[in-house]
Design an enzyme around this catalytic site. Sequence first.
Site, PDB file in Angstrom:
ATOM      1  N   LYS A 283       0.820  -1.212   0.000  1.00  0.00           N
ATOM      2  CA  LYS A 283       0.000   0.000   0.000  1.00  0.00           C
ATOM      3  C   LYS A 283       0.856   1.264   0.000  1.00  0.00           C
ATOM      4  CE  LYS A 283      -4.344  -1.825   1.731  1.00  0.00           C
ATOM      5  NZ  LYS A 283      -5.365  -1.821   2.799  1.00  0.00           N
TER       6      LYS A 283
ATOM      7  N   ARG B 203      -3.565 -10.055   5.236  1.00  0.00           N
ATOM      8  CA  ARG B 203      -4.113 -10.083   3.873  1.00  0.00           C
ATOM      9  C   ARG B 203      -3.029  -9.558   2.932  1.00  0.00           C
ATOM     10  NH1 ARG B 203      -7.032  -6.776   0.250  1.00  0.00           N
ATOM     11  NH2 ARG B 203      -8.580  -7.938  -0.975  1.00  0.00           N
TER      12      ARG B 203
END
Length: 265
Positions: free
Chosen positions: A212, A246
């Site tokens: 991210k 995740r």
Amino acid sequence: MDLSIPKIMGIVNITADSFYDGGKIKSNRDLLHKAENMLAEGVDILDVGAYSSRPGAAEVTVEDERLRATEAIAHIIRAFPEAVVSVDTFRADVAEASIQSGAAIINDISAGELDDRMFELVAALQAPYIMMHMRGNPQTMSQMTDYGDLVSDIIDYFNVKLNLLKKQGVKDIVIDPGFGFAKTREQNFALLSKLELLWMLDAPILCGVSRKSMIFKTLGGGPDDALNGTTALNMTSLIKGASILRVHDVKEAKEAVTLYEQLKQ
């Protein structure tokens, strides 16, 4: 599923515009190759998503999302009957059809905020439910980053949701603090630094920091350059109490869990 040892959720995006791997799965052959590789590397859950939730992502109709998700899940289950599949959706219709197609878990980025039917459906199905903290929707969330106290606000948010779900008889609930969703880069790090405060909610925690912008906007480069940073923050998440990671990269995450378990011993 025993979460006393942290588990790995592998991201299987069947979208064209996901921020890192959008458009890479173009056929059923690509899909099964991806699933096979992740299973071989030790993934515990395959998370199938047919709607990109990156900031500013394009809208996808319910029918298109349902068709993409259910076809992908059915293909995976037929090829790998032992696989545990979750569906990444905030729409009750898509979640219901996906469970009927073989998914075992509902992973909702909106915690019921974007579909009034979601909690009712989860209770009716008694499906394990992962709910994430977010404000607004994928098109508006980047403008909704003002908080009184970030961690306290997130705890209050989940407390209300957990009480509602438990009153409806839902037993298996995982919370996801939502890194990158309605949070600035600085807020993401502040949240991770205090992640253990979420233990008071008495629910397993899922962390999704994989590749991210909080990583590559700090280190430079882009998502392709963020694997090392992802591993570093995955280990931090484990130390802070995450039960599920995740990730895009299963092997590296699995290695982090192995080292973390050795550290605990």
